[in-house]
Structure formats: C-alpha cells, structure tokens
Design a protein around this motif. Structure first.
Motif, PDB file in Angstrom:
ATOM      1  N   LEU A   1       0.831  -1.212   0.000  1.00 13.64           N
ATOM      2  CA  LEU A   1       0.000   0.000   0.000  1.00 13.64           C
ATOM      3  C   LEU A   1       0.861   1.256   0.000  1.00 13.64           C
ATOM      4  CD1 LEU A   1      -2.619  -1.135   2.665  1.00 13.64           C
ATOM      5  CD2 LEU A   1      -2.983  -0.949   0.184  1.00 13.64           C
ATOM      6  N   ARG A   2       2.021   1.187   0.575  1.00 14.86           N
ATOM      7  CA  ARG A   2       2.925   2.328   0.580  1.00 14.86           C
ATOM      8  C   ARG A   2       3.816   2.377  -0.678  1.00 14.86           C
ATOM      9  NH1 ARG A   2       6.083   5.086  -0.870  1.00 14.86           N
ATOM     10  NH2 ARG A   2       7.775   6.201   0.172  1.00 14.86           N
ATOM     11  N   GLU A   3       4.378   1.212  -1.018  1.00 21.07           N
ATOM     12  CA  GLU A   3       5.358   1.190  -2.104  1.00 21.07           C
ATOM     13  C   GLU A   3       4.740   1.486  -3.466  1.00 21.07           C
ATOM     14  OE1 GLU A   3       8.259   1.416  -1.547  1.00 21.07           O
ATOM     15  OE2 GLU A   3       9.214  -0.139  -0.353  1.00 21.07           O
TER      16      GLU A   3
ATOM     17  N   GLY B   1       5.324   9.809   2.137  1.00 20.71           N
ATOM     18  CA  GLY B   1       6.765   9.657   2.227  1.00 20.71           C
ATOM     19  C   GLY B   1       7.271   9.442   3.621  1.00 20.71           C
ATOM     20  N   HIS B   2       8.530   9.830   3.767  1.00 21.38           N
ATOM     21  CA  HIS B   2       9.339   9.374   4.887  1.00 21.38           C
ATOM     22  C   HIS B   2       9.245  10.366   6.045  1.00 21.38           C
ATOM     23  CE1 HIS B   2      10.552   7.009   1.466  1.00 21.38           C
ATOM     24  NE2 HIS B   2      10.994   8.097   0.857  1.00 21.38           N
ATOM     25  N   LEU B   3       8.098  10.397   6.690  1.00 27.32           N
ATOM     26  CA  LEU B   3       7.866  11.401   7.738  1.00 27.32           C
ATOM     27  C   LEU B   3       8.952  11.353   8.804  1.00 27.32           C
ATOM     28  CD1 LEU B   3       4.602  12.531   9.324  1.00 27.32           C
ATOM     29  CD2 LEU B   3       6.472  11.870  10.833  1.00 27.32           C
TER      30      LEU B   3
ATOM     31  N   ILE C   1       9.060  14.540   2.566  1.00 23.70           N
ATOM     32  CA  ILE C   1       7.721  14.291   2.041  1.00 23.70           C
ATOM     33  C   ILE C   1       7.747  14.456   0.520  1.00 23.70           C
ATOM     34  CG2 ILE C   1       5.357  15.218   1.943  1.00 23.70           C
ATOM     35  CD1 ILE C   1       5.978  13.681   4.561  1.00 23.70           C
ATOM     36  N   HIS C   2       7.114  13.500  -0.166  1.00 30.88           N
ATOM     37  CA  HIS C   2       6.916  13.642  -1.608  1.00 30.88           C
ATOM     38  C   HIS C   2       5.599  14.381  -1.777  1.00 30.88           C
ATOM     39  CE1 HIS C   2      10.331  11.111  -2.002  1.00 30.88           C
ATOM     40  NE2 HIS C   2       9.749  10.111  -1.391  1.00 30.88           N
ATOM     41  N   PHE C   3       5.707  15.701  -1.907  1.00 29.99           N
ATOM     42  CA  PHE C   3       4.471  16.491  -1.998  1.00 29.99           C
ATOM     43  C   PHE C   3       3.987  16.457  -3.453  1.00 29.99           C
ATOM     44  CE2 PHE C   3       1.354  19.702  -1.933  1.00 29.99           C
ATOM     45  CZ  PHE C   3       0.787  19.544  -0.684  1.00 29.99           C
TER      46      PHE C   3
ATOM     47  N   ALA D   1      15.177  16.342  -1.510  1.00 30.42           N
ATOM     48  CA  ALA D   1      15.537  15.600  -0.304  1.00 30.42           C
ATOM     49  C   ALA D   1      16.337  14.357  -0.632  1.00 30.42           C
ATOM     50  CB  ALA D   1      14.279  15.224   0.461  1.00 30.42           C
ATOM     51  N   GLU D   2      15.832  13.555  -1.600  1.00 32.00           N
ATOM     52  CA  GLU D   2      16.497  12.270  -1.856  1.00 32.00           C
ATOM     53  C   GLU D   2      16.568  11.918  -3.330  1.00 32.00           C
ATOM     54  OE1 GLU D   2      14.329   9.031  -0.072  1.00 32.00           O
ATOM     55  OE2 GLU D   2      12.594   9.365  -1.345  1.00 32.00           O
ATOM     56  N   HIS D   3      15.896  12.661  -4.193  1.00 38.47           N
ATOM     57  CA  HIS D   3      15.891  12.307  -5.620  1.00 38.47           C
ATOM     58  C   HIS D   3      17.038  12.961  -6.376  1.00 38.47           C
ATOM     59  CE1 HIS D   3      11.276  11.351  -5.569  1.00 38.47           C
ATOM     60  NE2 HIS D   3      11.999  10.513  -4.843  1.00 38.47           N
ATOM     61  N   GLY D   4      17.629  13.994  -5.816  1.00 36.34           N
ATOM     62  CA  GLY D   4      18.714  14.696  -6.497  1.00 36.34           C
ATOM     63  C   GLY D   4      18.200  15.864  -7.325  1.00 36.34           C
TER      64      GLY D   4
END
Ligand code: MLT
Ligand code: ZN
Length: 494
Positions: free
Chosen positions: A339-341, A389-391, A396-398, A435-438
C-alpha cells in the motif's frame, strides 16, 4: 544572414577504438538497442545518444573514459534508469555516450565479522539486499525502485528511502569506494575502516554527485544484523499532526526500534486502492491520512509486538490513532508495505502529476502539508494533493495529481507554478527542494536560487578542478553559468 550549422563530427574512429577496448558486446549503436537508455522512468525526457557502452570491469571503463575524453565526447552514467529527475538520461544533441553499468554486477564478498559487503556498481539493490539476507545480515537501504535501481546509481544519488530514519542515507552506509575519474584515472578508495582521518573523505565527494565528478565502480557497504523480530502496523490518523504525534510517541520510548515511519494521505491511498491490482485497505473506513510504521530488532526476545501494541493502544486512547491493523504474518507485512510502495506507480496511472521531493525539519511536516495543500488548491481548483513519504526523516513527496476535469497537458503547463508555490513554503520552513531524488536535469535552475553564492561557487570550483572539460554527466546539477530559470519542464516535476 543565417549562421552555417556546425559540421557533424565523425565519431567512427572513436567507436572503433571503443569496440577494441570493450569488445563488440560492449558498444551498442543500433537505434533499437540505444532507445531504452534515452528515456527516463517517468517519461519526462527523451534524449538521443551516440552509443551505449557496457564495460565489464573498472579497467575497461577507465580505458573507455580516456577515449571519450580524447575525443571530447560527454558521458552519461546509467544504472537502473529509475531517476525521478532525469539524472541518467542523455540530452537531445546525439553527442553524448551513455555508460551502462549492468555488466559490472558482481558481489565480490561479504565479511561476517566486519559486516560489510563489497559490490560492483551494476548490482541491483534488491540483489544486494537478498545476498545480505542470505548471509544472515541486512543491507539497510530500501526504496520503491529497489528491484531495478543499481548500487552505483543508489550511491551516486545518495538515495534515502524508507530506512533513513534509522540508518541514514546511502552516504552513511559507505565505508569505501572505487570510482573512475573524469580523466580516466581510477580512484582507489576501497577501504573498510571505521576510522580513517587521512585528509579529505574523498569517497563522500562521489556519493550524491550524480555522476558529475566520477563514475562509481565498486563500494564497501556497511551491513547490519538481520532483524529477528519485525512488526508492521498500518494506522489511520486524522492528519499529519496526528502522524507526527505518533512518531514522537514511538521515538520517545525507543528510537532505535523505528525501522520506517511512513506517511500517506487519504487521496494517495485511495488511488493505490483503485489503480493497483491486489491492493486492499485492511481497515473498516478510509481515513484522512495513514502511517505505516515498522519496528525491528536483531534481538530474538524483545517482545516487540507487546511494545507496539502498547504504544498503539495509548495512541488510540488519546485519539491520535483512530484505527490500526498489525501484520500477523510475513505475507500481511508485504501487503501492508504494498500500500505504501505502490504510491508512485498509482500516481503515474492516475494521469499527469507533479512531484516535489522536499524535506523540512520533522516537527514542521504537518505545517508543510497543511500549507502546501491549501496553496495548491487555491492555485488550481480540483488539484489532487497526494503527499506521502518518509515522515520520520522529514522527507515528504508532496505530489499533486491533475484535476479530473483538466487535461494532463494543461495541468503540466502549470508545473512550474505548482513547484514554486510548494518551494516558497518549503523555504519558509527551512527545508530543501531536493531531499532524496537529487537535482538531475529537472532542477538545476533551482540551484542558483537555493544554493547560490559561496555554496554553488564552491561546487563549481570542485567540478572544474576534477572535470575541466565538463564531460561527466553535463547538464546535471549545475545551472548554466549565466543562469536564468529554465522554461517549465515538458511534464511533471520531482
Ligand atoms: C518513494 O518514496 O516511493 C519514491 O521516492 C517515489 C516518489 O517520490 O514518487
Ligand atoms: Zn521516497
């Protein structure tokens, strides 16, 4: 008077030399072979390439880089091609060569005493995770694209993902590194030392450099003990404030147990339910927001379940959590994680979407979500904010999905308005636009505004010192020197 077009450069000689060095299987030039390497996962970028190289080892890559440099040909490294920001896609000039790392796909060793793994760049993350598990340990880096993403790309982008809250980003897992430098020299930094204060920590320069300073070929990764007890719960909460309160409750008692703490909006969860076969919400009622929490410990007798049940019971009594389900088996754990992935995939299927991969201090996540939701709804009525996302680490993936009564193209024409609206709020909350995607080729225009002055100037000096000809993944991270914001991306944003 029109200026004469520059004469096309004949690269026949270079391609012959590359075939000599890499063997016939190491150089792809046919359009059908090259095409898959010229488009990114999100379908935002469609480039062209002179060739795709498939070196089998570091020496072959080093020789190939020397040849490309001698001919002045730019190179774009590509792993699993899962970048969200076009970081591994060539431009449309047809001058660039893609370096595919897939043949460098060996796990060269696992040391149970050091708890380390030596991997080559082309090993898929999932394969590395499985090898660690088979050796009774864990590689604590987990991202939605782990089936395809390769270790070289994961390190080059300093990937984060679900376990950052406990183990840090890819950067924190790297003890040693080998990379081919922009002149073809090999940086031999495959050390496996916990302590090594011998000048600059050069390995960290390559981690997160998105292939602009060197191509990572091998790495020593710190593993962790395999968890013996794992508990996963899906919790319904009223809003992000409730999610933060639950995070604080777990953290106050034992932060070392929190393996993942993920936030999902009601909108995003509804899309997963609707569009992903086999996904089913195991709660009686849909909720405004959800948390997926995973606790884990290498101790076999930790009574983790009791601990989790206690925290959740308190949270329900306090009204923080309105409903919750704990996985009873590994199969149920997988279903909850699904459900998350599947959020990114569901949003892709829902039509056009704009992604904002942002981070703020964790205490400010609720404010980010509330303010950005309001602002985007005012900007484009009917827009569907689906933040997730990774609270636990403030990332957060807004993401925003197009209104149902608007065309995808019309929505994407507003991508920059949306990104700027979210970015203004993120900046106000002392956050980051990536944050994490570059940065990739999607967001270099933001660098000047966010990281201008001495910070960007220092990065440019490092880049110029290592890659004076700008041949390693050009067009990524850095805005053109005389930077003006680029026009809106063809579609979407990350
Ligand atoms: C995720 O955490 O699932 C990814 O970063 C995907 C996304 O942002 O869409
Ligand atoms: Zn993510």
């Amino acid at each position: 008077m029109t200026a004469a077009a520059p004469a096309p450069v004949d690269h026949t000689r270079l391609l012959e030399q590359l075939a000599d060095v890499l063997g016939p299987a190491g150089v792809l030039t046919a359009a059908d072979d090259i095409d898959p390497f010229c488009t990114d996962w999100r379908n935002l970028y469609h480039g062209r390439a002179l060739a795709v190289l498939r070196p089998a080892d570091t020496d072959a890559l080093s020789a190939a880089v020397r040849l490309c440099v001698a001919h002045g040909v730019p190179m774009v490294p590509q792993g699993g091609n899962t970048s969200m920001v076009g970081g591994a896609t060539p431009d449309d000039s047809g001058r660039e060569i893609v370096i595919c790392m897939s043949r460098m796909n060996h796990i060269r060793g696992i040391d149970p005493h050091e708890m380390t793994m030596e991997v080559e760049a082309g090993v898929p993350l999932k394969v590395a995770q499985d090898a660690a598990r088979d050796a009774g340990m864990m590689l604590p880096l987990s991202i939605s694209s782990e089936g395809s993403a390769q270790m070289g790309g994961v390190l080059a982008t300093n990937a984060g993902g679900n376990n950052t809250v406990r183990y840090g980003n890819a950067r924190e897992l790297v003890l040693g590194l080998e990379a081919v430098l922009p002149d073809g020299e090999v940086f031999h930094g495959l050390r496996r030392l916990r302590k090594d204060n011998t000048g600059y920590a050069l390995r960290q320069l390559f981690v997160g450099s998105e292939g602009t300073l060197g191509f990572i070929t091998r790495a020593i990764i710190q593993l962790q003990p395999a968890p013996k007890e794992v508990e996963v719960a899906l919790c319904a909460v009223g809003d992000a404030q409730g999610a933060l309160a639950l995070f604080s409750a777990f953290r106050a008692l034992d932060p070392a147990l929190i393996q993942a703490f993920e936030y999902m909006s009601g909108t995003g969860m509804a899309l997963v339910n609707e569009l992903i076969p086999g996904a089913a919400l195991p709660l009686e009622q849909p909720a405004p927001a959800y948390v997926l929490v995973e606790l884990a410990t290498p101790r076999p007798d930790a009574n983790l379940r009791e601990f989790m049940e206690g925290v959740l019971a308190d949270a329900m009594e306090n009204g923080i959590v309105t409903d919750a389900v704990m996985a009873e088996s590994e199969g149920q754990r997988t279903n909850l994680w699904k459900l998350r992935e599947e959020h990114a995939e569901a949003q892709k299927r829902a039509g056009a979407s704009v992604k904002n991969d942002v981070s703020v201090p964790v205490s400010r996540v609720p404010e980010l979500i509330a303010r950005a939701t309001r602002a985007c709804e005012e900007l484009i009525p009917g827009i569907r904010p689906a933040p997730f996302g990774h609270l636990g680490d403030g990332n957060i993936h807004f993401n925003l999905v197009q209104p149902t009564d608007m065309s995808g193209d019309a929505f994407l024409a507003r991508a920059h308005d949306i990104m700027d609206t979210v970015a203004d709020i993120v900046r106000d909350l002392d956050g980051s636009f990536s944050a994490e995607h570059g940065v990739g080729q999607l967001k270099p225009y933001m660098m000047a505004e966010w990281r201008g002055g001495a910070e960007l100037a220092t990065m440019r000096r490092i880049k110029a010192a290592l890659d004076p000809l700008n041949l390693m993944n050009p067009g990524k991270i850095f805005p053109p020197a005389t930077s003006v914001p680029a026009s809106a991306p063809a579609s979407g944003a990350a």
